[in-house]
Design an enzyme around this catalytic site. Structure first.
Site, PDB file in Angstrom:
ATOM      1  N   TYR A 105       0.824  -1.244  -0.077  1.00 44.35           N
ATOM      2  CA  TYR A 105      -0.091  -0.085   0.268  1.00 44.35           C
ATOM      3  C   TYR A 105       0.949   1.276  -0.101  1.00 44.35           C
ATOM      4  O   TYR A 105       0.356   2.354  -0.032  1.00 44.35           O
ATOM      5  CB  TYR A 105      -0.934  -0.120   1.252  1.00 44.35           C
ATOM      6  CG  TYR A 105      -2.173  -0.941   1.104  1.00 44.35           C
ATOM      7  CD1 TYR A 105      -2.112  -2.127   0.920  1.00 44.35           C
ATOM      8  CD2 TYR A 105      -3.586  -0.304   0.878  1.00 44.35           C
ATOM      9  CE1 TYR A 105      -3.367  -2.891   0.684  1.00 44.35           C
ATOM     10  CE2 TYR A 105      -4.773  -0.916   0.660  1.00 44.35           C
ATOM     11  CZ  TYR A 105      -4.511  -2.487   0.648  1.00 44.35           C
ATOM     12  OH  TYR A 105      -5.513  -3.122   0.462  1.00 44.35           O
TER      13      TYR A 105
ATOM     14  N   LYS B 183       3.778 -15.025   3.765  1.00 41.89           N
ATOM     15  CA  LYS B 183       4.007 -15.836   2.693  1.00 41.89           C
ATOM     16  C   LYS B 183       5.478 -15.808   2.649  1.00 41.89           C
ATOM     17  O   LYS B 183       6.023 -15.702   1.624  1.00 41.89           O
ATOM     18  CB  LYS B 183       3.089 -15.367   1.420  1.00 41.89           C
ATOM     19  CG  LYS B 183       3.343 -16.408   0.356  1.00 41.89           C
ATOM     20  CD  LYS B 183       2.500 -17.501   0.291  1.00 41.89           C
ATOM     21  CE  LYS B 183       2.674 -18.410  -0.897  1.00 41.89           C
ATOM     22  NZ  LYS B 183       2.021 -19.487  -0.890  1.00 41.89           N
TER      23      LYS B 183
ATOM     24  N   ASP C 194      -2.113 -18.323   2.294  1.00 39.80           N
ATOM     25  CA  ASP C 194      -3.347 -19.431   1.360  1.00 39.80           C
ATOM     26  C   ASP C 194      -3.773 -20.615   2.100  1.00 39.80           C
ATOM     27  O   ASP C 194      -4.830 -20.603   2.322  1.00 39.80           O
ATOM     28  CB  ASP C 194      -2.407 -20.081   0.095  1.00 39.80           C
ATOM     29  CG  ASP C 194      -1.065 -20.557   0.314  1.00 39.80           C
ATOM     30  OD1 ASP C 194      -0.793 -20.475   1.568  1.00 39.80           O
ATOM     31  OD2 ASP C 194      -0.555 -21.204  -0.604  1.00 39.80           O
TER      32      ASP C 194
ATOM     33  N   ASP D  56      -5.973  -7.307   4.337  1.00 38.26           N
ATOM     34  CA  ASP D  56      -7.030  -6.512   3.359  1.00 38.26           C
ATOM     35  C   ASP D  56      -7.897  -7.714   2.855  1.00 38.26           C
ATOM     36  O   ASP D  56      -9.208  -7.919   3.100  1.00 38.26           O
ATOM     37  CB  ASP D  56      -6.601  -5.734   2.203  1.00 38.26           C
ATOM     38  CG  ASP D  56      -7.666  -5.379   1.426  1.00 38.26           C
ATOM     39  OD1 ASP D  56      -8.613  -4.559   1.727  1.00 38.26           O
ATOM     40  OD2 ASP D  56      -7.527  -5.729   0.068  1.00 38.26           O
TER      41      ASP D  56
ATOM     42  N   ASP E 204     -11.890  -9.552   4.270  1.00 36.76           N
ATOM     43  CA  ASP E 204     -13.167  -9.486   3.539  1.00 36.76           C
ATOM     44  C   ASP E 204     -13.594 -10.872   3.759  1.00 36.76           C
ATOM     45  O   ASP E 204     -14.664 -11.344   3.735  1.00 36.76           O
ATOM     46  CB  ASP E 204     -12.805  -9.208   2.089  1.00 36.76           C
ATOM     47  CG  ASP E 204     -13.199  -7.949   1.561  1.00 36.76           C
ATOM     48  OD1 ASP E 204     -13.092  -7.042   2.690  1.00 36.76           O
ATOM     49  OD2 ASP E 204     -13.280  -7.638   0.255  1.00 36.76           O
TER      50      ASP E 204
HETATM   51  C1  IPM Z   1     -10.381  -1.697   3.059  1.00 36.30           C
HETATM   52  C2  IPM Z   1     -10.558  -1.312   1.711  1.00 36.30           C
HETATM   53  C3  IPM Z   1      -9.445  -0.317   1.229  1.00 36.30           C
HETATM   54  C4  IPM Z   1      -8.084  -1.000   1.335  1.00 36.30           C
HETATM   55  C5  IPM Z   1      -9.703   0.394  -0.258  1.00 36.30           C
HETATM   56  C6  IPM Z   1     -10.840   1.059  -0.437  1.00 36.30           C
HETATM   57  C7  IPM Z   1      -8.384   1.333  -0.659  1.00 36.30           C
HETATM   58  O1  IPM Z   1     -10.822  -2.219   0.845  1.00 36.30           O
HETATM   59  O2  IPM Z   1     -10.482  -0.969   3.773  1.00 36.30           O
HETATM   60  O3  IPM Z   1     -10.308  -2.702   3.385  1.00 36.30           O
HETATM   61  O4  IPM Z   1      -7.933  -1.873   0.426  1.00 36.30           O
HETATM   62  O5  IPM Z   1      -7.525  -0.802   2.530  1.00 36.30           O
HETATM   63 MN    MN Z   2     -10.497  -4.244   1.738  1.00 37.72          MN
END
Ligand code: IPM
Ligand code: MN
Length: 330
Positions: free
Chosen positions: A125, A176, A209, A233, A237
């Site tokens: 990032y 990793k 993974d 990140d 999710d």
């Molecule tokens: C998160 C989002 C952000 C990230 C994006 C929107 C830049 O996906 O907060 O997880 O990748 O950090």
């Molecule tokens: Mn995210």
């Protein structure tokens, strides 16, 4: 006690709707705060080209917290580079205000109760890289990953402290290192050095993974998890998806040293497909507000909100219905 100064960025899509419910719930706890609204996000950018003025960032430095809904709109990607608003607002504030911890808890009893600690200021990032011979057949694009001993260590330390406060006192490093031999090596060595100071914490390591499989097949494996920015990140999710859906996933972007405000936002995005329809689940935003209150020292109010969000039957209905139900359950 002085009143908390809170910047509110509803943002785009479902952001303003879920943020309104989160604030409705905060108001119902009786916690006093001063609210300052900011009109930022893709809509603002498309209107007048403003992303995040330095002046705003300056104002935020003296505030206690930022409550954010979600920012971004695919329409930005037509006229400008995709993600311009997300990077210009979210990443800019994470970096500039040194919110180096991204804390994302996941709870779905009886099997899931874990906290992912994602490094929030470095890795892929950091924006290292560039193009050479762009647009030609000989084009080169590089995208580096910045890993500093300082950055990894402060994140890992935070994770050990967190693990010490859990019942199981278990901490996994996820990376990793079999392939990312430089960054992974730095992370593992730093982890081992810090671990020596925390003999009570049981430690483990999994490749990213494999961790994805564990998250799905045996999530009870994890208590506290620490990982880098990009793996964090992706893993969060997945964490949201396995723990009831991303509509329940809250997050905190913390500046643990309190040299600036911390920012609280749902893990989910702007969901433009359901925006403005009173359909979005506001629980993630409400739980993010609870994390904010907890960080501001309003621990009793934070706990009341968390308890009120626990009962799954309350999660039915429209955005405002769910907000009302949480208020009623307080
Ligand atoms: C998160 C989002 C952000 C990230 C994006 C929107 C830049 O996906 O907060 O997880 O990748 O950090
Ligand atoms: Mn995210």
């Amino acid at each position: 006690m002085s009143t908390h100064k809170i910047a509110v960025v509803g943002g785009d899509g479902i952001g303003p709707e879920v943020t309104a419910e989160a604030l409705k719930v905060v108001d119902a706890t009786g916690v006093a705060y001063e609210r300052i609204d900011y009109d930022l996000g893709a809509a603002r950018y498309l209107r007048d080209g403003v992303v995040l003025p330095d002046e705003t960032l300056g104002e935020w430095r003296s505030m206690d917290a930022i409550l954010l809904g979600a920012v971004g709109d695919p329409a930005v990607g037509v006229a400008a580079p995709a993600g311009l608003v997300e990077r210009g607002i979210l990443l800019k504030m994470r970096f500039e205000l040194d919110m180096y911890i991204n804390l994302r808890p996941f709870r779905l009893p009886p099997r899931i109760d874990c906290e992912v600690i994602r490094e929030n200021t470095e890795g892929s990032y950091a924006g290292e890289g560039g193009f050479l011979r762009k647009g030609t057949m000989q084009e080169i694009a590089t995208q580096g990953s910045v890993n500093t001993r300082f950055g990894a260590e402060r994140c890992i330390r935070y994770a050990f402290e967190k693990a010490m406060r859990t019942e199981r006192k278990s901490l996994h490093l996820i990376h990793k290192k079999n392939v990312l031999t430089f960054a992974g090596d730095l992370w593992q060595r730093t982890f081992d050095i810090v671990a020596a100071e925390y003999p009570e914490v049981t430690t483990g390591y999994d490749h990213i993974d494999a961790a994805c499989i564990h998250f799905v097949e045996r999530p009870e494996r994890y208590d506290v998890v620490v990982t880098d920015n990009l793996f964090g990140d992706i893993l969060t999710d997945l964490g949201g998806a396995v723990a009831g859906g991303v509509g329940y996933a809250a997050s905190a972007n913390l500046n643990p040293d309190r040299t600036g405000p911390s920012m609280f936002e749902p893990v989910h995005g702007t969901a433009p497909d359901i925006a403005g329809q009173n359909k979005a689940n506001p629980i993630a935003a409400i739980l993010s507000a609870a994390m904010m209150l907890d960080f501001l020292g309003e621990n009793a109010a934070a706990e009341r909100i968390q308890k009120a969000c626990e009962s799954p039957e309350r999660y039915e209905g429209s955005t405002t219905d769910i907000g009302d139900a949480v208020v009623a359950a307080l």
